[in-house]
Design an enzyme around this catalytic site. Structure first.
Site: not given
Length: 612
Positions: A81, A123, A195, A517
């Site tokens: 993403d 994600d 992340c 996000s």
């Protein structure tokens, strides 16, 4: 007694052809009759969260075979993403979730697999596999690739911790030097893994623990740490045990739908609220619940958000704590332990370890269990060395973080806020609800009244923000970016990041029928339902309208009369619910997704009524 699904293609004279093909994959005579376990991997060199997964499938497969199963690996796609963000590629992110779910179903049912180990991380991959697991309802264990180490760099003689969002915000600030941006860019993402903050990927991997579908430590153990290897090995052994319990002992409690009950979904959502997780998790939990046949709705999330406190503030909501700090504080078992002591979770739900959640907490919560090996497990920490290699280091903190007053994880009495990190707002702008991550909103703007400035696309909004059209006091409305209207329901990380870059992070609000996000913070309200393309009132907002946002009272309203709203609706019905003057190339694949997509309050899943 349930029969092995794989017997369909491995038993009987008429399956000689199928067995011949199985033999060509390496199966031996004594393998026929063993459970065939799909190792569902998602390795790709496109995504840092998946770049280290190439050998993980065979690691799990070898353990399955040692334990008496037959392992067969296949791969799914995986979209990054962050790399897809800010351009047309983001239209494909959410649709990839459903494509992953379908592809897992296709492979598992086509080959009559008996069980699955799902190796996910980022994600849409974990949600897609979760939807497939609930749909297929065969023994399943999730094991993810693990979080990235937090970035660290020295700026102005001060060591600071970073993640990719810092790079995005600083890059858009015209007052920041190229040298500083370069230093941040090179330091923000130092290792393989998802992340480093509580973004969507890590939020979802944490929620699989709360659902009971993954092993303790799955959501928080770093990708680089040697201890993570044992999670993969244990998953391989345990899935064979689950097969024995179901296929040999008729124990249906090990199946995903028996584990993923309404109470388990409440546990997962309570965890998400307590840790201030990504708002995307709402979308994915609603979708997974529908696949599981569980009647879990936005109203349930609203109810939980009013009683579950926010017990942890993690990046992007602060730069003090990242996933490595969550693990040191006891990981997800530590957070669930605090919710348990507050009487806020269901302890009788099942887990893939064959225990109840209560029994699992007794064993894995660092506050109630002082076992030295357990504490050693949660002392696993970062090495601070750039690498794309899994299990490449064995660094440990000197102690665990068991400070529940001021530490990374708080107890209820010392909660960051007594109301949780996510809230559902309702009103004439979102009759079916919308979502705000309150953990990322400064309390000074929990009540906000502003003037609407309307954009028909994310691209126009970005141009408006960077071009100076957006001013203090504006409510930035970005519409026709929902599941149907996008199509694809883009994430709005660039608009929210650019508001911060322009010094407007606490001076504006943003409302969209798109999504955000996990890296988003600020007064960013998404998932407005119904979306504009489905006749939602967000499609009726005009420049200059007054919008009132009231998080404490869970309300969001357009300050016009009902008569005016009705008149605008009649006018829009005549025009059609589509964006004005938007040029966007939409592929056939995306058009198919948009045609079947429901609004966000339904999880953006396909509208099955269209098939009747």
């Amino acid at each position: 007694m349930p029969k092995l699904r794989s017997a369909t293609s491995t038993q009987g004279r008429n399956m000689a052809g199928a067995r011949a093909l199985w033999r060509a994959t390496g199966m031996k005579e004594n393998d026929f009759g063993k459970p065939i376990i799909a190792v569902v991997n998602s390795f790709t060199q496109f995504v840092p969260g998946h770049v280290h997964l190439k050998d993980m499938g065979q690691l799990v497969a070898a353990e399955i075979e040692k334990a008496g199963g037959v392992a067969k690996e296949f791969n799914t796609i995986a979209v990054d993403d962050g790399i897809a963000m800010g351009h047309g590629g983001m239209l494909y992110s959410l649709p990839s979730r459903d494509l992953i779910a379908d592809s897992v179903e296709y492979m598992v049912n086509a080959h009559c697999a008996d069980a699955m180990v799902c190796i996910s991380n980022c994600d849409k991959i974990t949600p897609g596999m979760l939807m497939a697991a609930m749909r297929l309802n065969i023994p399943t264990i999730f094991v993810s690739g693990g979080p990235m180490e937090a970035g660290k760099t020295k700026l102005s003689d001060q060591l600071i911790r970073l993640d990719l969002v810092d790079a995005m915000i600083e890059a858009a600030d015209p007052n920041v030097s190229d040298e500083r941006i370069d230093a941040i860019e090179r330091s923000a993402c130092p290792t393989c893994g998802s992340c480093s903050g509580m973004f969507t990927a890590n939020s979802m991997n944490c929620l699989t623990e709360a659902l009971g579908l993954s092993l303790p430590g799955n959501g928080s153990m770093l990708a680089t740490h040697a201890d993570r290897k044992e999670l993969f090995l244990k998953a391989g052994r345990q899935i064979v045990e689950l097969c024995k319990r179901y296929y040999e002992q008729d124990d249906a409690s090990v199946l995903p739908r028996s584990i993923g009950t309404f109470d388990a979904f409440e546990n997962a959502m309570s965890l998400d609220i307590a840790m201030g997780g990504s708002s995307n998790t709402v979308l994915h939990l609603l979708a997974a619940a529908q696949e599981a046949g569980v009647d879990f709705k936005m109203e349930d999330i609203d109810r939980l958000s009013r009683k579950v406190p926010c017990l942890s503030k993690i990046a992007p909501n602060t730069n003090k704590y990242h996933m490595e700090d969550v693990h040191r504080a006891g990981g997800i078992m530590g957070l669930l332990g605090e919710l348990d002591r507050a009487g806020l979770i269901h302890k009788n739900t099942h887990t893939v370890l064959g225990m109840s959640m209560g029994e699992q907490l007794d064993q894995y919560d660092i506050i109630r269990n002082q076992d030295e090996e357990l504490h050693k497990f949660f002392r696993a920490g970062p090495a601070g060395i750039r690498t794309t290699q899994a299990f490449s280091q064995d660094c440990r903190w000197d102690t665990v973080d068991n400070d529940r007053v001021n530490g990374c994880i708080r107890n209820k009495e010392n909660a960051i806020s007594q109301e949780g990190g996510l809230a559902v707002l309702f009103g004439n702008l979102a009759e079916d609800g919308c979502i705000v991550k309150t953990a990322g909103v400064d309390e000074s703007i929990w009540k906000f009244t502003g003037t609407a400035i309307v954009f028909e696309s994310q691209e126009d909004a970005v141009a408006g923000i960077l071009g100076g059209k957006v001013k203090e006091g504006h409510v930035v409305v970005i519409r026709y970016e929902g599941p149907k209207g996008g199509p694809g329901m883009q994430e709005m990380l660039y608009p929210t990041s650019y508001l911060k870059s322009m010094g407007l992070g606490k001076k504006c609000a943003l409302l969209t029928d798109g999504r955000f996000s996990g890296g988003t913070s600020g007064l960013s309200i998404g998932h407005a339902s119904p979306e504009a393309a489905s006749g939602g009132a967000i499609g009726l907002v005009r420049d200059g309208d007054i919008i009132n946002i009231d998080i404490p009272n869970r309300a969001i309203n357009l300050e016009i009369s009902n008569d005016e709203l009705a008149a605008r609706r009649a006018e829009q019905d005549q025009k059609g619910w589509q964006p004005a003057n938007r040029e966007r190339e939409v592929s056939f694949a995306l058009k198919v997704f948009g045609h079947f997509a429901t609004s966000a309050d339904k999880g953006a899943v396909r509208d099955k009524t269209l098939l009747k």
